[in-house]
Design a protein around this motif. Structure first.
Motif, PDB file in Angstrom:
ATOM      1  N   PHE A 185       0.773  89.660  47.664  1.00  9.83           N
ATOM      2  CA  PHE A 185       1.998  90.421  47.397  1.00  9.83           C
ATOM      3  C   PHE A 185       3.073  89.903  48.328  1.00  9.83           C
ATOM      4  N   TYR A 186       4.248  89.596  47.765  1.00 11.19           N
ATOM      5  CA  TYR A 186       5.315  88.975  48.558  1.00 11.19           C
ATOM      6  C   TYR A 186       6.440  89.962  48.830  1.00 11.19           C
ATOM      7  N   PRO A 187       7.165  89.713  49.925  1.00 11.78           N
ATOM      8  CA  PRO A 187       8.282  90.613  50.275  1.00 11.78           C
ATOM      9  C   PRO A 187       9.349  90.670  49.176  1.00 11.78           C
ATOM     10  N   ASN A 188       9.446  89.637  48.337  1.00  7.42           N
ATOM     11  CA  ASN A 188      10.449  89.684  47.264  1.00  7.42           C
ATOM     12  C   ASN A 188       9.952  90.470  46.042  1.00  7.42           C
ATOM     13  N   HIS A 189       8.896  91.280  46.230  1.00 10.39           N
ATOM     14  CA  HIS A 189       8.381  92.166  45.194  1.00 10.39           C
ATOM     15  C   HIS A 189       7.793  91.428  44.005  1.00 10.39           C
ATOM     16  N   THR A 190       7.206  90.267  44.267  1.00 13.41           N
ATOM     17  CA  THR A 190       6.412  89.620  43.228  1.00 13.41           C
ATOM     18  C   THR A 190       4.963  89.569  43.726  1.00 13.41           C
ATOM     19  N   PHE A 191       4.040  89.428  42.774  1.00 11.95           N
ATOM     20  CA  PHE A 191       2.639  89.276  43.167  1.00 11.95           C
ATOM     21  C   PHE A 191       2.005  88.119  42.419  1.00 11.95           C
TER      22      PHE A 191
HETATM   23  C1  LIG Z   1       8.841  85.278  45.814  1.00 11.39           C
HETATM   24  O1  LIG Z   1       8.210  84.750  46.976  1.00 11.39           O
HETATM   25  C2  LIG Z   1       7.132  83.854  46.738  1.00 11.39           C
HETATM   26  C3  LIG Z   1       6.506  83.485  48.072  1.00 11.39           C
HETATM   27  O2  LIG Z   1       7.448  83.236  49.024  1.00 11.39           O
HETATM   28  C4  LIG Z   1       7.630  82.647  45.983  1.00 11.39           C
HETATM   29  O3  LIG Z   1       6.536  81.764  45.708  1.00 11.39           O
HETATM   30  C5  LIG Z   1       8.227  83.105  44.668  1.00 11.39           C
HETATM   31  O4  LIG Z   1       8.770  82.019  43.966  1.00 11.39           O
HETATM   32  C6  LIG Z   1       9.336  84.146  44.918  1.00 11.39           C
HETATM   33  N1  LIG Z   1       9.736  84.681  43.613  1.00 11.39           N
HETATM   34  C7  LIG Z   1      10.989  84.952  43.309  1.00 11.39           C
HETATM   35  C8  LIG Z   1      11.254  85.460  41.927  1.00 11.39           C
HETATM   36  O5  LIG Z   1      11.896  84.801  44.099  1.00 11.39           O
END
Ligand SMILES: *[C@@H]1O[C@H](CO)[C@@H](O)[C@H](O)[C@H]1NC(C)=O
Ligand SMILES: *[C@@H]1O[C@H](CO)[C@@H](O)[C@H](O)[C@H]1NC(C)=O
Length: 482
Positions: free
Chosen positions: A79-85
Motif C-alpha cells: 500500500f502506497y502513500p499515494n493511495h494506490t495498492f
Molecule cells: C503511487 O506510488 C507508487 C510507489 O511509489 C508508484 O509505483 C505508483 O506509480 C504511484 N501511482 C500513482 C497513480 O501515482
C-alpha cells in the motif's frame, strides 16, 4: 438498537455454549499451567491499534493460508502513500504452498480509512480496481481456469502457462471465473505489539483484513465483519515472510517443506489472541481434550471490546468427540465429530444478565433459575437455550490440523464456521478452512494435573469449538435484521 446489539452479543455467546464444561460448576483454577501462560502472554504483549490505521507499507503472509473451498494461498500486499495498492495473491495446488498453481497481481486505489460502524476497533475503506493480471504456472491450472471463464471472456482470452493476462479490461470483467475478490480491503485493523523482553524493543506489526465468505458465490458482495489470518510487515525477519516478500508474479514463493505433524488434540489449548468473529463478537477460547475418554471441555469468554477487557458472558461446554479419517481435501488435516452435551452460561455484565432474564421468563426456557451477573447457570437440563437457538445435544463435523508459530510453539486449528451463521451439523457442511489457532498451554504435557476444568480469567482466550455459538448468534442476527 442497543438492545439488538446486546442481543446479538448475547446470542453469540450462547452459541459458544456448545463447547461447555462436562460437569458441575466451572472451577476457577488460577494455578493451572494455562492460566499462568495466559497471564504471561498478556503482560508481555502491549498491543497498540491506530485508528484510522496507517496501512502504507509491504505486508506478507507468514504461513500457507487456507481459504474456504479449500484454496491455499500466500499474499504479498503493498500500500502506497499515494493511495494506490499492488496486491499479489499466489495460489497453490497443495496445503503446504509448495506447488504454485496460478498467481494474481491486483492493482487499484483505496480511499481514506474510517472507523467502522460494524466492527469495533476496525476501520472501513473503499477501494477500486484498475488492473488484475493472471499468470498460470502450469498447463493444469491454465486449463482449469480457462474452463471457468464466462463465454465472452473465453472468446478473447486463451490462457497459457507462463504468460500473463489482463483479466480486468473494462468494461469486460473476466475475474468472475476466478472467484476472486478484494472485499477484504473493506475491513482493516493494524496492530503493533511491542515485546517487553526483546532487546531493542522489537515491534511486530500485523495487518488484519476482512474475512472471505465461506460460500464462493457470495464472496464478491460480502461485507466482512471478521478477519483473515493477519499479514505481517515485510520487515519481519521471519523466514516465510522473507520468502513471500521477495516473490513476484513470475516467481511465486515456494514455502519450505515441513515435517508432517501428527494431529493430536490431547491436552489444553488457549487462544493466541483476543479473537474477532463475524457478527461483532470478541472472544477468547480455552479447550481441553482427553484422548483416553474421548471427551472435551471448552470455555468461551465473550467481550464487548476488541482487546477482550470487558466481559459480557462466558460459556462452558463439554461433550464427546470421535476421530475420523485424514481429510481428502486438506492435506495434513483430520476429520472429527464433536458432540456438545453440557453447557453452562454465565452473564458477566448487567445488559446480558437482563437479556437472559427476559428470555428465561417469557420467550422460552433457558435454564431453570433466574439469572444473576457472575453466576453460572447450567442450561443442560432445559436442552440448551431455545430462545437463543441452542439445542443440546448438538453435533458438529469438524476439521483439525496442527501447525507451528514462528517461535516453534505448537498450534491447533479447528474449522471455520459458515459465514451465513449456519452450523456444520451435516457431513457435507464440514469446514474446509480454519479459525484462528489455539496454542498449547500445557508444555509439560505429561505432568499436567489431571482433567481439571479451567476458566479464563478475563483477559485471555479459549477457542476451538466456539464456532458453535457464533453460528447460532449470527443466524439469529440475520433473522432479526434482514
Ligand atoms: C503511487 O506510488 C507508487 C510507489 O511509489 C508508484 O509505483 C505508483 O506509480 C504511484 N501511482 C500513482 C497513480 O501515482
Ligand atoms: C448456509 O450455508 C450452508 C453451506 O455453507 C448451506 O448449506 C445452508 O443452506 C445455508 N443456510 C442458510 C440459512 O442460508
Amino acid at each position: 438498537m442497543l438492545f439488538l446489539y446486546s442481543l446479538v452479543i448475547l446470542l453469540s455467546s450462547v452459541s459458544v455454549c456448545v463447547l461447555s464444561v462436562s460437569a458441575g460448576p466451572v472451577l476457577l483454577d488460577r494455578s493451572s499451567p494455562c492460566q499462568s501462560q495466559l497471564k504471561h502472554l498478556h503482560a508481555r504483549q502491549q498491543v497498540t491499534v491506530q485508528i484510522p490505521p496507517d496501512i502504507s507499507g509491504h505486508w506478507v503472509s507468514d504461513s500457507c493460508e487456507v481459504r474456504p473451498g479449500p484454496e491455499f494461498l500466500t499474499r504479498s500486499y503493498s500500500f502506497y502513500p499515494n493511495h494506490t495498492f499492488d496486491a499479489l495473491q499466489f495460489y497453490y495446488e497443495d496445503s503446504r504452498c509448495r506447488q504454485p498453481s496460478y498467481s494474481l497481481r491486483v492493482r487499484g486505489g483505496f480511499g481514506p480509512a474510517q472507523a467502522s460502524w460494524l466492527v469495533r476497533g476496525a476501520a472501513a475503506c473503499e477501494y477500486r480496481l484498475t488492473t488484475v493480471m493472471l499468470r498460470c504456472h502450469g498447463p493444469a491450472s491454465a486449463e482449469l481456469l480457462q474452463r471457468r471463464l464466462d463465454p465472452a471472456c473465453a472468446r478473447q482470452i486463451r490462457l497459457r502457462p507462463g504468460e500473463s493476462f489482463e483479466m480486468w479490461a473494462e468494461p469486460l470483467d473476466c475475474t468472475r471465473g476466478l472467484d476472486f475478490t478484494m472485499q477484504e480491503l473493506r475491513l482493516i485493523r493494524v496492530e503493533r505489539r511491542g515485546r517487553h523482553g526483546d532487546a531493542g524493543g522489537r515491534v511486530e506489526e500485523e495487518l488484519f483484513l476482512g474475512d472471505v465468505h465461506t460460500e464462493r458465490a457470495q464472496r464478491r458482495l460480502h461485507q466482512p465483519s471478521g478477519y483473515q489470518t493477519p499479514l505481517h510487515s515485510a520487515k519481519s525477519d521471519d523466514r516465510i515472510c522473507q520468502i513471500v516478500a521477495s516473490a513476484d508474479l513470475h516467481h511465486p514463493p515456494v514455502l519450505p517443506g515441513q515435517v508432517e505433524r501428527p494431529v493430536r488434540l490431547d491436552g489444553h489449548w488457549v487462544s493466541v489472541r483476543c479473537e474477532a468473529r463475524p457478527g461483532v463478537l470478541f472472544l477468547t477460547r480455552r479447550l481441553a481434550f482427553h484422548e483416553h475418554t474421548h471427551t472435551w471441555e471448552g470455555e468461551y469468554e465473550h467481550f464487548s471490546d476488541p482487546v477482550c477487557r470487558h466481559p459480557t458472558f462466558s460459556i462452558s461446554a463439554s461433550g464427546r468427540y470421535t476421530r475420523g479419517d485424514p481429510s481428502d481435501t486438506v492435506m495434513g488435516a483430520v476429520e472429527f465429530t464433536f458432540t456438545v452435551t453440557h453447557m453452562t452460561v454465565t452473564p458477566m455484565d448487567a445488559a446480558t444478565t437482563s437479556l437472559l432474564s427476559v428470555f428465561s421468563g417469557r420467550v422460552s426456557v433457558c435454564g431453570e433459575g433466574s439469572w444473576e451477573r457472575g453466576v453460572p447457570q447450567d442450561v443442560t437440563s432445559t436442552g440448551g437455550c431455545v430462545a437463543l437457538g441452542i439445542r443440546l445435544p448438538h453435533t458438529e463435523y469438524e476439521l483439525f490440523t496442527i501447525g507451528q508459530d514462528s517461535s516453534g510453539h505448537t498450534l491447533l486449528y479447528n474449522g471455520q464456521r459458515p459465514t451465513n451463521g449456519s452450523s456444520p451439523d451435516r457431513v457435507e457442511r464440514r469446514p474446509t478452512s480454519y479459525q484462528p489457532p489455539l496454542i498449547r498451554c500445557d508444555p509439560q504435557h505429561a505432568s499436567r494435573e489431571g482433567d481439571q476444568h479451567f476458566r479464563l480469567s478475563g483477559a485471555s482466550h479459549t477457542q476451538i469449538i466456539v464456532g458453535f455459538v457464533v453460528s447460532v448468534v449470527l443466524h439469529v442476527f440475520m433473522q432479526l435484521d434482514f
